[in-house]
Design an enzyme around this catalytic site. Structure first.
Site, PDB file in Angstrom:
ATOM      1  N   GLU A  23      78.138  73.836 -15.862  1.00  0.00           N
ATOM      2  CA  GLU A  23      77.259  74.150 -15.220  1.00  0.00           C
ATOM      3  C   GLU A  23      76.957  72.161 -15.312  1.00  0.00           C
ATOM      4  O   GLU A  23      75.866  71.175 -16.630  1.00  0.00           O
ATOM      5  CB  GLU A  23      75.465  73.561 -16.114  1.00  0.00           C
ATOM      6  CG  GLU A  23      75.362  75.229 -15.878  1.00  0.00           C
ATOM      7  CD  GLU A  23      73.766  75.488 -16.786  1.00  0.00           C
ATOM      8  OE1 GLU A  23      72.885  74.694 -17.622  1.00  0.00           O
ATOM      9  OE2 GLU A  23      73.293  76.254 -16.671  1.00  0.00           O
ATOM     10  N   GLU A  26      74.911  83.029 -15.124  1.00  0.00           N
ATOM     11  CA  GLU A  26      74.643  82.777 -16.078  1.00  0.00           C
ATOM     12  C   GLU A  26      72.461  82.863 -15.940  1.00  0.00           C
ATOM     13  O   GLU A  26      72.635  82.111 -15.268  1.00  0.00           O
ATOM     14  CB  GLU A  26      73.751  81.854 -16.628  1.00  0.00           C
ATOM     15  CG  GLU A  26      73.627  81.472 -18.326  1.00  0.00           C
ATOM     16  CD  GLU A  26      73.284  80.033 -18.646  1.00  0.00           C
ATOM     17  OE1 GLU A  26      73.988  79.287 -19.506  1.00  0.00           O
ATOM     18  OE2 GLU A  26      72.372  78.894 -19.015  1.00  0.00           O
TER      19      GLU A  26
HETATM   20  C1  IDC Z   1      70.155  76.746 -24.469  1.00  0.00           C
HETATM   21  C2  IDC Z   1      70.615  77.883 -26.341  1.00  0.00           C
HETATM   22  C3  IDC Z   1      69.680  77.145 -27.633  1.00  0.00           C
HETATM   23  C4  IDC Z   1      70.746  75.562 -27.820  1.00  0.00           C
HETATM   24  C5  IDC Z   1      71.194  75.028 -26.277  1.00  0.00           C
HETATM   25  C6  IDC Z   1      71.455  73.923 -26.481  1.00  0.00           C
HETATM   26  O1  IDC Z   1      69.895  78.887 -25.263  1.00  0.00           O
HETATM   27  O2  IDC Z   1      69.374  77.462 -28.076  1.00  0.00           O
HETATM   28  O3  IDC Z   1      70.875  75.311 -28.634  1.00  0.00           O
HETATM   29  O4  IDC Z   1      71.553  75.449 -25.404  1.00  0.00           O
HETATM   30  O5  IDC Z   1      72.200  72.789 -25.473  1.00  0.00           O
HETATM   31  C7  IDC Z   1      71.633  76.781 -19.963  1.00  0.00           C
HETATM   32  C8  IDC Z   1      72.571  76.414 -20.834  1.00  0.00           C
HETATM   33  C9  IDC Z   1      72.830  76.639 -22.131  1.00  0.00           C
HETATM   34  C10 IDC Z   1      71.352  77.071 -22.688  1.00  0.00           C
HETATM   35  C11 IDC Z   1      70.528  77.402 -21.919  1.00  0.00           C
HETATM   36  C12 IDC Z   1      68.964  77.583 -22.455  1.00  0.00           C
HETATM   37  O6  IDC Z   1      74.071  76.635 -19.764  1.00  0.00           O
HETATM   38  O7  IDC Z   1      73.319  76.491 -23.284  1.00  0.00           O
HETATM   39  O8  IDC Z   1      71.520  77.639 -23.558  1.00  0.00           O
HETATM   40  N1  IDC Z   1      70.690  77.176 -20.343  1.00  0.00           N
HETATM   41  O9  IDC Z   1      68.553  76.221 -22.014  1.00  0.00           O
HETATM   42  N2  IDC Z   1      71.820  76.475 -18.719  1.00  0.00           N
HETATM   43  C13 IDC Z   1      70.231  76.229 -18.273  1.00  0.00           C
HETATM   44  C14 IDC Z   1      69.454  76.679 -19.555  1.00  0.00           C
END
Ligand code: IDC
Length: 442
Positions: free
Chosen positions: A244, A331
């Site tokens: 992303e 995702e």
């Molecule tokens: C989030 C995980 C969380 C972790 C965080 C780290 O759910 O447990 O602590 O990342 O930065 C994304 C990302 C994905 C995120 C997820 C939710 O690709 O890494 O995971 N998210 O925030 N994009 C949109 C949402």
């Protein structure tokens, strides 16, 4: 001559002699106790003699009969016991029944992109549906062979995405050599397991807090070079080169990066399917529509979180799809974009409609038991495989039900196709019959 008198004397003498002998024998026998005259027995002795004689006969005859009667029921009871045990153990198993969707999504072999769609070698649409891991450094236990096998068997999914965080805690680019080799070992086990299970596997370079993929471009080139050499013969491995891009990162920045990383992969595997992230956390795909990359077998990623992204986001996705952009939802989540809180079922079903209508491939975030809404497994569940329905989180259960419905949809499609085939055959047969009648008339 012997006189009559003498004859008579001789006969009498012989008789007396004979009687003396018989009397002597009886006398000696009586004396030795061999012989008891009947008149010497008392009444009791007579009865005892009868009793002694009778029991000998009766007991011998009655006892075996009694024993037979006692023994017979035993063998009848014994065979029943094991049967009851088997029934009991059969009853115990369902209590720990693993939740099964009854689905086995297809494995399509080598994939490529044609007219904006992901297709198999015959040009038929290939739809991949599965899960994304959480960060491999944090939840590697969910990408084991055991878990992947269970996901394939019980959920029926046909793809798993391996999230290799780059810059977050213990990320690939910040954790040092030890972290890198552990991550690579986990990828290797997961790729092998997915291959064994006829599943696709996405190796995802999970940039996030590093905003711009150019930040760790050198590491990315090195990483993907190593991966593609290792898996050049695996037609099921898909390369996602930047999760992303966000912040100030533009489509031009991403293109610049892509033009350096894609050739590294293509030099080793000309046919590899490659996924490219888009600006704004992979939600702005309009720039890619206007200015796509000039390579084959590229798909652009689109990410959504149903709790945060709604109608306007769907409009931009559908517009890109209508323009023929090959899109892969690598995702998505049903919670808010922070990955936590309750799931938004209403919005989720609207997003799902687009996925169904355009037969898009997708991976739901995330396969872990972290205490957050987007984790698919409940935080109090320690299992790594063979999950029961209650082991899934709210989002996990939603996903499970969706797959199950998918199966029902497929079945109803099959049934209506069969019915149509039958109708066609009936019509053909009627036609044939009337033709035969016509020919006979002539
Ligand atoms: C989030 C995980 C969380 C972790 C965080 C780290 O759910 O447990 O602590 O990342 O930065 C994304 C990302 C994905 C995120 C997820 C939710 O690709 O890494 O995971 N998210 O925030 N994009 C949109 C949402």
């Amino acid at each position: 001559m012997i006189s009559k008198k003498q004859k008579f004397k001789t006969v009498v003498f012989v008789l007396i002699f004979a009687l003396a002998i018989v009397g002597g024998v009886f006398g000696i026998s009586y004396y030795k106790g061999i012989l008891t005259f009947p008149w010497e027995l008392t009444v009791n002795q007579v009865e005892d003699t009868k009793k002694v004689e009778q029991p000998e006969v009766i007991e011998e005859k009655v006892e075996p009969v009694k024993e037979e009667v006692k023994e017979e029921p035993k063998p009848e009871v014994k065979p029943e016991e094991p049967e009851e045990e088997i029934e009991e153990s059969e009853e115990v198993e369902p209590e720990s029944t693993v939740a099964n969707t009854g689905v086995q999504l297809d494995y399509y072999g080598a994939l490529h992109v044609e007219d904006g769609n992901l297709v198999d070698a015959d040009g038929e649409i290939a739809q991949l549906t599965g899960v994304s891991s959480h960060g491999l450094s944090w939840y590697p236990e969910y990408v084991s062979a055991e878990t992947i096998k269970s996901l394939r068997e019980n959920l029926g999914i046909n793809v798993i995405r391996l999230a290799v965080y780059t810059s977050d805690y213990n990320g690939y680019c910040v954790g040092g050599d030890e972290v890198q080799s552990v991550i690579k070992e986990n990828i290797d086990n997961a790729v092998k397991a997915a291959t064994d299970e006829d599943m696709y596997v996405i190796i995802d370079w999970h940039i996030l807090n590093d905003n711009n993929p150019n930040e760790y471009k050198t590491e990315a080139i090195q990483f993907f070079g190593e991966m593609v050499r290792k898996y050049k013969k695996n037609e099921n491995v898909i390369y996602e080169i930047c999760n992303e891009p966000n912040g100030d990162t533009t489509w031009d920045d991403i293109k610049k990066y892509a033009k350096e990383v894609i050739p590294v992969i293509r030099n080793v595997n000309q046919d590899a399917l490659i996924l490219v992230g888009t600006p704004e956390w992979s939600s702005d795909i309009s720039a890619a529509v206007d200015d796509p990359l000039e390579y084959d077998n590229i798909m652009y990623t689109y990410h959504f979180y149903a709790g945060s992204h709604k109608a306007s986001a769907r409009i931009s996705l559908v517009s890109a799809l209508e323009d023929g952009l090959p899109v892969f939802i690598s995702e998505y989540g049903l919670t808010a974009a922070n990955g936590d809180g309750e799931i938004d079922k209403k919005e989720a079903s609207k997003w799902q409609e687009i996925i169904d209508d355009y037969q898009l491939s997708s991976c739901i975030w995330n396969l872990s038991n972290k205490d957050e809404g987007s984790a698919l497994i409940n935080s109090d569940c320690d299992k790594k495989a063979d999950f029961e329905y209650e082991d899934y989180s709210e989002q996990g259960q939603y996903f499970f039900d969706l797959l199950k419905k998918h199966d029902a949809k497929d079945k109803s499609k099959e049934d209506s196709a069969k019915e149509k085939d039958k109708e066609d055959t009936d019509e053909e047969e009627t036609e044939k019959e009337s033709n035969t009648r016509e020919t006979k008339k002539k």
